[in-house]
Scaffold this motif. Structure first.
Motif, mmCIF file in Angstrom:
data_model
loop_
_atom_site.group_PDB
_atom_site.id
_atom_site.type_symbol
_atom_site.label_atom_id
_atom_site.label_comp_id
_atom_site.label_asym_id
_atom_site.label_seq_id
_atom_site.Cartn_x
_atom_site.Cartn_y
_atom_site.Cartn_z
ATOM 1 N N PRO A 99 -1.016 42.954 6.416
ATOM 2 C CA PRO A 99 -0.986 44.103 5.581
ATOM 3 C C PRO A 99 0.477 44.833 6.084
ATOM 4 N N PRO A 100 0.942 45.286 5.268
ATOM 5 C CA PRO A 100 2.148 46.572 5.131
ATOM 6 C C PRO A 100 2.333 46.703 6.593
ATOM 7 N N ALA A 101 0.981 47.579 7.357
ATOM 8 C CA ALA A 101 1.742 48.172 8.905
ATOM 9 C C ALA A 101 2.134 47.187 10.395
ATOM 10 N N ARG A 102 1.082 45.785 9.408
ATOM 11 C CA ARG A 102 1.490 44.474 10.695
ATOM 12 C C ARG A 102 2.572 44.113 9.870
ATOM 13 N N ILE A 103 3.532 44.022 8.471
ATOM 14 C CA ILE A 103 4.663 43.401 8.542
ATOM 15 C C ILE A 103 5.580 44.262 8.867
ATOM 16 N N ARG A 104 5.338 45.419 8.795
ATOM 17 C CA ARG A 104 6.149 46.693 9.319
ATOM 18 C C ARG A 104 6.400 46.390 10.687
ATOM 19 N N ALA A 105 5.158 46.392 12.174
ATOM 20 C CA ALA A 105 5.400 46.039 13.643
ATOM 21 C C ALA A 105 5.858 44.695 13.764
ATOM 22 N N VAL A 106 6.114 43.773 12.903
ATOM 23 C CA VAL A 106 6.523 42.370 13.355
ATOM 24 C C VAL A 106 7.574 42.317 13.225
ATOM 25 N N LEU A 107 8.376 43.115 12.385
ATOM 26 C CA LEU A 107 9.605 43.615 11.739
ATOM 27 C C LEU A 107 10.153 44.441 12.422
ATOM 28 N N GLU A 108 9.708 45.268 12.927
ATOM 29 C CA GLU A 108 10.176 46.367 14.052
ATOM 30 C C GLU A 108 10.843 45.220 15.747
ATOM 31 N N LEU A 109 9.871 44.698 15.942
ATOM 32 C CA LEU A 109 9.492 43.863 17.010
ATOM 33 C C LEU A 109 10.511 42.963 16.954
ATOM 34 N N ALA A 110 11.080 41.567 15.661
ATOM 35 C CA ALA A 110 12.120 41.165 15.426
ATOM 36 C C ALA A 110 13.696 41.764 15.555
ATOM 37 N N ARG A 111 13.693 42.834 14.693
ATOM 38 C CA ARG A 111 15.139 43.584 15.012
ATOM 39 C C ARG A 111 14.965 43.737 16.887
ATOM 40 N N ARG A 112 14.703 44.449 17.613
ATOM 41 C CA ARG A 112 14.907 44.273 18.922
ATOM 42 C C ARG A 112 16.137 43.377 19.176
ATOM 43 N N GLY A 113 17.459 44.182 19.902
ATOM 44 C CA GLY A 113 18.229 43.538 20.815
ATOM 45 C C GLY A 113 19.299 42.595 19.670
ATOM 46 N N ALA A 114 19.399 43.666 18.007
ATOM 47 C CA ALA A 114 19.824 43.284 17.216
ATOM 48 C C ALA A 114 21.639 43.849 16.706
ATOM 49 N N ARG B 74 18.529 38.192 11.686
ATOM 50 C CA ARG B 74 18.556 38.434 13.215
ATOM 51 C C ARG B 74 18.768 36.577 13.661
ATOM 52 N N LEU B 75 18.293 35.719 13.142
ATOM 53 C CA LEU B 75 18.751 34.496 14.266
ATOM 54 C C LEU B 75 19.797 34.256 14.280
ATOM 55 N N ARG B 76 20.862 34.822 13.265
ATOM 56 C CA ARG B 76 22.505 35.084 13.754
ATOM 57 C C ARG B 76 23.341 36.095 14.067
ATOM 58 N N GLY B 77 21.868 37.157 14.921
ATOM 59 C CA GLY B 77 22.270 38.239 16.129
ATOM 60 C C GLY B 77 22.801 39.257 14.714
ATOM 61 N N SER B 78 22.278 39.487 14.109
ATOM 62 C CA SER B 78 22.392 41.283 13.421
ATOM 63 C C SER B 78 20.668 41.085 12.518
ATOM 64 N N TRP B 79 20.836 42.542 12.061
ATOM 65 C CA TRP B 79 19.728 43.151 11.299
ATOM 66 C C TRP B 79 20.355 43.644 10.694
ATOM 67 N N PRO B 80 20.091 44.047 9.028
ATOM 68 C CA PRO B 80 19.672 44.761 7.730
ATOM 69 C C PRO B 80 18.655 45.712 7.279
#
Length: 179
Positions: free
Chosen positions: A35-50, A89-95
């Protein structure tokens, strides 16, 4: 979520560069089913540290995703945009990952941006409904509250201090009853 567009010309990716791209595409297809809210949550977690992605980094990731996945090269804007963000993100950045809609004619779309500019997207006016930008590297994070069992006293919250109970037989003034 898709916009009718013809598939872009695809380049071939050398075999030794394909595994991380294929992993990002596979993960994107799974995340895209949420669901859209979960997509957002997963991507917000993935972007950390980039670090924020440059337009060149985002375009290189998008081109790699389209090179290995026919569904992402066609009308699969959701897995394409998620895979592009994950590969960055795998390469160290986040758009900036975006999803949005337009009303006339109705269409939903997902894309990535860098520097507030869409990366290789046809000109269209979409109202952004979900945006997952890179985290501000200068943002300060508030410290976590201390654990209640630590030596820090509990907060007062405006209540008067309650004295400890008196020993048995004490009248509360420090005298023994009956003395």
């Amino acid at each position: 979520m898709s916009v009718s567009m013809t598939p872009a010309p695809r380049t071939r990716l050398p075999w030794w560069r394909r595994p991380p791209v294929l992993a990002a595409v596979g993960a994107a297809h799974l995340i895209g089913r949420l669901p859209p809210a979960r997509i957002r949550a997963v991507l917000e977690l993935a972007r950390r540290g980039a670090a924020p992605a440059t337009a060149e980094q985002a375009k290189a990731a998008r081109d790699a995703v389209m090179a290995v996945s026919l569904s992402c090269a066609g009308e699969g804007c959701l897995p394409r945009s998620i895979a592009t963000a994950l590969l960055c993100r795998l390469r160290g950045s986040w758009p900036t990952w975006c999803a949005g809609v337009r009303v006339h004619p109705f269409a939903a779309h997902a894309w990535v941006e860098a520097g507030n500019r869409p990366i290789d997207e046809p000109p269209a006016s979409y109202h952004r409904t979900i945006v997952v930008p890179p985290l501000d590297p200068h943002r300060t994070v508030a410290p976590l509250p201390s654990h209640p069992r630590t030596a820090d006293p509990p907060p007062d919250h405006g209540r008067a201090a309650v004295p400890p109970p008196s020993p048995p037989g004490d009248d509360g003034v420090g005298r023994r009853a009956g003395s």
